[in-house]
Design an enzyme around this catalytic site. Structure first.
Site, short mmCIF file in Angstrom:
data_model
loop_
_atom_site.label_atom_id
_atom_site.label_comp_id
_atom_site.label_asym_id
_atom_site.label_seq_id
_atom_site.Cartn_x
_atom_site.Cartn_y
_atom_site.Cartn_z
CG ASP A 262 -2.15 0.86 0.98
OD1 ASP A 262 -3.16 0.72 1.68
OD2 ASP A 262 -2.10 1.71 0.07
C1 GLC Z 1 -4.29 4.33 -0.23
C2 GLC Z 1 -5.17 3.22 0.30
C3 GLC Z 1 -5.35 2.10 -0.69
C4 GLC Z 1 -5.30 2.69 -2.08
C5 GLC Z 1 -3.87 3.13 -2.31
C6 GLC Z 1 -3.71 3.78 -3.69
O1 GLC Z 1 -3.54 4.86 0.82
O2 GLC Z 1 -4.85 2.63 1.54
O3 GLC Z 1 -6.60 1.48 -0.39
O4 GLC Z 1 -5.68 1.71 -3.03
O5 GLC Z 1 -3.43 4.01 -1.31
O6 GLC Z 1 -4.40 4.98 -3.72
#
Ligand code: GLC
Length: 721
Positions: A262
């Site tokens: 993430d």
């Molecule tokens: C964010 C979220 C995740 C998302 C990713 C890309 O912080 O936790 O769910 O898909 O970053 O935006």
């Protein structure tokens, strides 16, 4: 090597891998959001060098076409980029937030909605969505509850797998498919205090019996990727967690898809106190099993030195690159020449969005059949009656608010401007000012019935937006108090990204309809429900507490040694020390929820009768047929969601007082009776025991065929050796 010859994709992976330099390998393992519109010279140079394997949430269709052309035609090996994006509950056409979609209990409709989202996203050059979110949570304070499919692992498994099939279509190699992503792996929704990114402690038994189940279901549905999470799990951040990422995902589940971290969660292992510095973070992320690093650049910056020092074997790098190349080959990205990309609404989108928004609405109260409305003149009051951005909910990136049909617009279309008295009452859901109250009271006085659109603006839920209280923000309760002075029937329509507590509003309202954040077509959908063109069939996918003080609260709880039976409240002064009242309850609030999991009313009534089992027992290899007669005893055709729950009364570990095992949406004409039949296999009753074996255990069971998790017809059966 035999296997490779049999599988041309694997052969192509190996052939490519052999030709790649270490820089090119580390480039494939790196995902950036820095794609400019138009492309910068730096972008173009880095793409030619193979510096990035993927971009996310950046630029638009034209830039994706140009960037891919450079990757395919001007980089040394012509390895394509994969473009990721948060297509969480729609792309151009926005569907209800996932928690709202879950209230439909309709996997096929959810699949259709995801299919529309997949087509719209693919048409604009997006290859990969970071959805479905499969986190289980029992804590509505957590802002991301809006993105979940609720509290139950079985329901989340069924609906999450449907989303995967929707996004990915028949094959991820199809031009109108996008790769799905099972996230956030794992346990993120158990954050202490409901505070986002907070610590999670989940015993392995609970992890396997609850939190991992939806991810295994998504894997079995063919989900192409997984995303690790931000939370530390039992002391180890999930983005460096060898137990979940290698032991469970790779060894036990034999998963061969790609794992992305993430946003900066690899680097965040430093503030977690698990990595000493970026090099250590890179080491632990790769050792854990994350193939692609999202946004932070520890892999590219430090793995070369770690390889040189012998701390990291090249096999770790090659395994990660294999998973990335395999995904790109399976998606056919090497052979796709993107052209004519555009962001456009799918022709089927609006109709599906209207249907799923109507089916997601949950009728919580309807005294004296206030609904459906037959009235001539209505007051439409409240900030959320005409708030396109809020109506779409959290995580909306590519929709145009001008395309949103609000309840105010839809009701004016239906009744004519002259019969709709509109007053915003408050500037926003958080507005504390009473300046608009007089106008609201005037609108109520001029009308036969009052529709109050209340709730939370969308920014109060979603990532990093947890709340310590669950009440209606701002002066909304005061607004209801003021409008109630008109003495007209009040229908409260609540739009929110979480379960809220609203006892005073419910007490003043004749009817309460929970609409979540219903998306682009929320207005027409709610008008359909309010006027009876659609009969509400939504059922709660999450427990609604009476007060935030009860949280965490969920239906599949354990019994405890002192299960509360009576609902006595309070304790008189001078009560003697008497063990009789010592049960697991509160003194100041009824321990039961305000609305239980699975609850929802209709415009008709249903009767459950004649529960019968094919046998009073089944063996560990056997199955049971459980059936009941469900009658529509009212005057309107409607859909009832019949739910099957079981409880094991005694086992080698304590087991929940109820667990959802199956459900069936049944359409019943007014007066019609149907026999609904479920087949329960002994293997359905298996759980991980204290030896981490997945097995059903002989014993006594209760079983319910029920309208929700608190009621139902009950019977008993034995599971025998
Ligand atoms: C964010 C979220 C995740 C998302 C990713 C890309 O912080 O936790 O769910 O898909 O970053 O935006």
């Amino acid at each position: 090597m035999q296997a490779l010859a049999a599988d041309p994709t694997e052969a192509r992976v190996e052939a490519l891998l052999k030709r790649m330099t270490l820089d090119e390998k580390l480039g494939q393992m790196s995902q950036s959001t820095e794609l400019r519109a138009p492309l910068s010279e730096k972008n173009k140079a880095e793409i030619r060098q193979g510096r990035w394997g993927s971009f996310l949430n950046a630029a638009g269709p034209a830039e994706r076409v140009e960037a891919q052309r450079i990757a395919l035609k001007e980089s040394r090996l012509g390895i394509p980029l994969i473009f990721g994006r948060d297509v969480i509950h729609g792309y151009r056409t926005v569907f209800p937030i996932p928690l709202g979609q879950a209230a439909s209990w309709d996997p096929e409709l959810i699949r259709q909605a995801a299919r529309v989202a997949g087509r719209e996203a693919a048409r604009s050059g997006v290859h990969w969505t970071f959805a479905p979110m499969l986190d289980i949570t029992r804590d509505p304070r957590w802002g991301r509850v809006a993105e979940t499919l609720g509290e139950d692992p079985y329901l989340t498994s069924i609906l999450g797998a449907a989303m995967v099939r929707g996004f990915q279509g028949g094959s991820i190699g199809a031009a109108d498919s996008i790769a799905a992503c099972a996230k956030h792996y794992v346990g993120y929704g158990a954050a202490e205090g409901g505070r986002d990114y907070n610590t999670t402690w989940i015993p392995e038994i609970e992890l396997r019996n609850v939190f991992l189940r939806p991810f295994d279901a998504a894997r079995q549905a063919g989900v192409a990727t997984f995303m690790s999470a931000f939370n530390s799990l039992n002391g180890v951040p999930t983005s460096g967690n060898e137990f979940t990422l290698r032991q469970v995902l790779r060894k036990e589940w034999k998963y061969d898809g790609m794992v992305v971290s993430d946003w900066e969660s690899i680097r965040e292992m430093i503030p977690h106190g698990y990595a000493a510095d970026p090099a250590d973070a890179a080491f632990k992320g790769l050792r854990g099993g994350v193939d692609m690093e999202m946004v932070s650049t520890t892999y590219f910056d430090h793995l070369k030195a770690l390889i040189a020092s012998g701390q990291v074997p090249m096999s770790w790098i090659d395994d990660g690159v294999r998973n990335i190349l395999r995904l790109k080959l399976r998606m056919g990205l090497f052979d796709r020449q993107p052209a004519g990309l555009a962001i456009a609404a799918d022709p089927e989108g609006a109709a599906i969005a209207r249907r799923i928004a109507a089916q997601s609405a949950v009728l919580l109260k309807n005294d004296s059949n206030t609904l459906p409305l037959t009235t001539k003149t209505i007051a439409v009051i409240g900030p959320l009656a005409d708030s396109p951005v809020d109506q779409m909910g959290a995580w909306v990136m590519d929709a145009d608010p001008k395309e949103v049909r609000t309840p105010l617009a839809a009701l004016r279309d239906r009744l004519g401007e002259g019969r709709v008295h509109w007053a915003r009452g408050l500037k926003s859901s958080r507005d504390q000012s009473r300046d608009g109250f007089a106008e609201a009271l005037g609108a109520a006085r001029a009308s036969d019935v009052v529709l109050l659109f209340l709730g939370e603006e969308q920014i109060l839920s979603g990532e990093a937006h947890s709340r310590a209280f669950l009440n209606l923000p701002g002066a909304q309760e005061a607004l209801v108090e003021e409008v109630a002075k008109a003495g007209k029937p009040i229908v409260a329509v609540i739009m929110a990204g979480r379960p809220l507590t609203f006892p005073s509003v419910a007490a003043k309202s004749s009817a309460v309809l929970y609409a979540w954040h219903p998306g682009t077509m929320g207005g027409p959908a709610l008008a359909d429900v309010l006027f009876g063109d659609a009969v509400p069939s939504g059922r709660l996918p999450i427990t609604f507490p009476r007060t935030v003080g009860q949280v965490p609260i969920h239906y599949a709880h354990m019994s405890t040694g002192r299960p509360p039976s009576e609902k006595e409240l309070g304790i008189p002064m001078g009560t003697p020390l008497d063990p009789r009242g010592f049960t697991s309850k509160y003194l100041d609030v009824d321990f039961t929820p305000e609305f239980p999991f699975g609850f929802g009313l209709s415009y008709t009534t249903f009767e459950y009768a004649n529960l019968r089992l094919s046998s009073p027992s089944m063996s560990l290899a056997g199955s049971l047929t459980i059936s009941a007669d469900i009658s529509n005893t009212g005057s309107r055709d409607a859909v009832e969601t019949v739910q099957l729950y079981t409880r094991q009364l005694a086992a080698s570990i304590t087991r929940p007082v109820r667990e959802l095992r199956a459900f069936r949406r049944v359409h019943l004409r007014a007066g019609e009776k149907q026999t609904v039949e479920f087949t329960l296999k002994a293997s359905d009753l298996a759980f991980y025991n204290s030896k981490m074996q997945l097995a059903a255990e002989p014993g006594d069971f209760h079983v319910w065929v029920a309208p929700d998790s608190a009621l139902g017809l009950q019977a008993a059966f034995k599971l025998t050796r």
